[in-house]
Write an enzyme that holds these catalytic residues in place. Structure first.
Site, mmCIF file in Angstrom:
data_model
loop_
_atom_site.group_PDB
_atom_site.id
_atom_site.type_symbol
_atom_site.label_atom_id
_atom_site.label_comp_id
_atom_site.label_asym_id
_atom_site.label_seq_id
_atom_site.Cartn_x
_atom_site.Cartn_y
_atom_site.Cartn_z
ATOM 1 N N ARG A 1 13.212 3.427 0.704
ATOM 2 C CA ARG A 1 11.892 3.012 0.233
ATOM 3 C C ARG A 1 10.830 3.001 1.320
ATOM 4 O O ARG A 1 9.661 3.309 1.058
ATOM 5 C CB ARG A 1 12.002 1.616 -0.401
ATOM 6 N N THR B 1 9.909 0.775 -11.636
ATOM 7 C CA THR B 1 11.284 0.828 -11.150
ATOM 8 C C THR B 1 11.645 2.156 -10.500
ATOM 9 O O THR B 1 11.199 3.233 -10.930
ATOM 10 C CB THR B 1 12.276 0.545 -12.290
ATOM 11 N N HIS C 1 7.507 -1.635 -1.685
ATOM 12 C CA HIS C 1 8.095 -0.714 -2.657
ATOM 13 C C HIS C 1 7.111 0.417 -2.891
ATOM 14 O O HIS C 1 5.916 0.182 -3.073
ATOM 15 C CB HIS C 1 8.379 -1.451 -3.966
#
Length: 640
Positions: free
Chosen positions: A327, A270, A254
């Site tokens: 991502r 997030t 991520h």
């Protein structure tokens, strides 16, 4: 530390669901709705599942914010994000069924944020053409777990049982670890063996079906957004039971995890921050993502800041900000900036929402992020940027399953959620995880029920010798007086995977990792744990380490084999995507204690699904033979 059958508490169920996150609870609810006696095994406390850490939302093409959205667009985005390595049937089912699963959650009491006209609100996320993520602020996973938990409780009350009643037809076993799946003499699933974590007491769940819903493998890496439960348990249990894993080389880093202070390095930031307008800047103040848009995505992404900002205000403008690339692309871009010396003081880049949105907007839409940074880093994200960097987050590889039933190759074994493979291809789009849990959790519950209905004879029975072996394996660390600590081996394993099989891979480094893993396995065979079984975290670590070593070997073997860069797998020595490698799934299995790997063709994309894409895009990924069924194939053959 000897034991016998009187030390093992026995239970009998129709379905045992290992994992109490989103996919596990949804599977259990479906199995119970089909009339089956169902056990839910939770490694931690009920309600503490890793699903609560999924913050941004659940992707579902409901069209509440932009009516142009539909399942075909969602399917197309998912395949693009996975670089066309996805199982197309899984991507199709997910795109079609996600809206119904979200509306179902709403009917069960989930309190989603709303649009001005009262519909479920949907936000932008990386790789999605339209605002698609149904959300509850930045606490969507928490709301999902709360809702599914309440549904389980409601089902118990419908049966006139109190929560936790041992006779209930759906029961939760909290703080319980499963160490082995057991089979009948003819190779069918017959049960699951494990222990209660606080007392150390052994338990045997006799059942003809087991649904794996154990999540991911993040604890195999040093810097990870994953919590302590994610030690690859389901992946290892499946392998040890004779099932197959697929495409374990694809590990998603991520792009936005905390990088400072060191005590919180890796904790997730997030994607909602970028979905709600946050931008990435390097230490020179440059918004650098415009420099990293790959050619295959050039048509979908903005080339200037003005064009990028239109995305948030003009519903007809379809060129997304480059911060909303998939991502894998964003993570590699951040890594490149840091390597080039343009990183922050603590080795990341800046994520800035403060200059883009009002404090009121941030506190309303991103309350958890504001609290997280204020409490853990003393940073007020309404006033200053965050320091972020890539963190191991998700594994796209997993148990090979049938797309429609979630069945693995071992009769009676099913898998759903992150532990299963195929749905996300080489890279998962943000938001697809929560809807994946719901769609395939339900399908796993249905698949298990259909399998039980097909059993003409008595339930498969556990082989006593296998049960004895599982007990002996679990007790082995207590029998060694001078063995090594599992903590030391685990710390070295994490460092090795982080350094040698991380975001950028090189052939020799992966070979070095495999050599190191062989030594770790030798050391793990000599682990020693002092004390008793009750309240013994060292013993828990020893059980988890077996799983992490097995999973790490699968990741490294597949990373060495795949000589291309695609999605979450980047080989510096093979930097391009290959149309030939796109046709290959890497399938891993156990032969004795040796991991073996074979190449397997990926499923063919149906002609009607191929037709959803422009052939000029597909030819960047596929060979002419694969595109023969596309409406534009004739023009392609003519060279147009």
């Amino acid at each position: 530390m000897a034991t016998n059958d009187t030390d093992i508490e026995r239970f009998s169920y129709d379905v045992v669901v290992i994992g109490a996150g989103g996919s596990g609870l949804r599977a259990a609810i479906e199995a119970r709705a089909r009339g089956l006696k169902t056990a839910i095994i939770s490694k931690s406390l009920f309600g503490k599942a890793h699903t609560v850490m999924a913050e941004g939302g659940a992707a579902a093409a409901m069209g509440n914010v932009n009516p142009k959205d539909n399942w075909q667009v969602h399917f197309r985005d998912t395949m693009r994000g996975g670089k066309f390595l996805n199982n197309p049937r899984m991507a199709e089912l997910h795109a079609k069924e996600a809206p119904d699963r979200v509306w179902e959650l709403e009917a069960w009491g989930a309190l989603f944020d709303r649009t001005p006209d009262g519909k479920i609100s949907q936000r932008n996320f990386g790789g999605h053409e339209y605002p698609r993520l149904a959300h509850v602020g930045d606490r969507t996973g928490l709301e999902m777990i709360r809702t599914l938990q309440q549904r389980v409780v409601a089902l118990q009350q419908e049966d006139s049982y109190e929560f936790g009643d041992p006779d209930a037809r759906i029961r939760v076993f909290a703080e319980t670890t499963i160490t082995r799946l057991l089979k009948s003499p003819d190779g069918r699933i017959a049960g699951a063996f494990g222990y209660i974590r606080d007392t150390g007491r052994f338990v045997l769940f006799e059942a003809p079906t087991v649904i794996l819903a154990t999540g991911g493998i993040g604890r195999t890496f040093k810097v990870t957004s994953n919590s302590w439960e994610y030690s690859g348990d389901g992946h290892a249990l499946a392998l040890l039971a004779g099932a197959k894993l697929m495409n374990m080389e694809f590990v998603q880093f991520h792009p936005t995890g905390m990088v400072w202070p060191i005590s919180v390095k890796g904790i997730l930031v997030t994607e909602s921050v970028r979905g709600d307008g946050g931008i990435l800047k390097n230490s020179e103040g440059k918004r650098f993502m415009f420099d990293y848009v790959p050619d295959v995505f050039r048509a979908q992404y903005a080339e200037t800041e003005e064009e990028a900002d239109r995305w948030y205000t003009d519903p007809d403008h379809n060129r997304r900000p480059p911060e909303l690339l998939p991502r894998d692309e964003v993570a590699r871009s951040i890594n490149s900036e840091v390597k080039a010396g343009r990183g922050t003081p603590h080795g990341g880049v800046y994520l800035d929402i403060a200059s883009r949105r009002s404090a009121e907007y941030i506190l309303t839409r991103l309350p958890s992020m504001h609290h997280q940074f204020k409490e853990l880093a003393d940073v007020d994200i309404t006033k200053e940027p965050m320091e972020i960097g890539p963190t191991c987050h998700y594994v796209m590889g997993g148990v090979e399953v049938d797309p429609d039933t979630a069945a693995a190759s071992v009769p009676g074994l099913f898998a759903a959620g992150e532990v299963s493979g195929g749905m996300h291809g080489s890279n998962r789009l943000g938001g697809n995880s929560l809807s994946d849990l719901l769609v395939f959790g339900k399908r796993a519950g249905d698949g298990a029920a259909d399998y039980i209905s097909s059993l003409a004879d008595a339930k498969p029975s556990v082989v006593q010798a296998d049960l004895d072996a599982a007990v002996a394996e679990a007790l082995a660390p207590f029998a060694r007086a001078d063995g090594e600590s599992p903590y030391e081996v685990h710390a070295e394993l994490q460092q090795t995977m982080n350094d040698l099989v991380g975001i950028i891979r090189r052939e020799q480094e992966v070979r070095d990792a495999l050599s190191a893993l062989e030594k770790f396995k030798e050391r793990a065979a000599n682990l020693s744990v002092p004390g008793e079984r009750a309240y013994n975290p060292g013993w828990h670590y020893a059980q988890d380490l077996r799983n992490m070593l097995l999973v790490a070997e699968c990741v490294a073997m597949a990373a060495l084999e795949r000589e291309e860069s695609r999605g979450g797998h980047t080989r510096e020595d093979h930097p391009e995507m290959s149309p030939e490698w796109r046709k290959v799934n890497l399938i891993l299995s156990l032969n004795g204690d040796k991991v073996e790997m074979v190449h397997q063709p990926i499923p063919v994309v149906r002609e009607d699904l191929l037709a959803l894409f422009d052939i000029s895009e597909l030819k960047k990924y596929m060979t002419k033979e694969e595109l023969a069924g596309h409406p534009g194939a004739a023009a392609l053959e003519e060279g147009h």
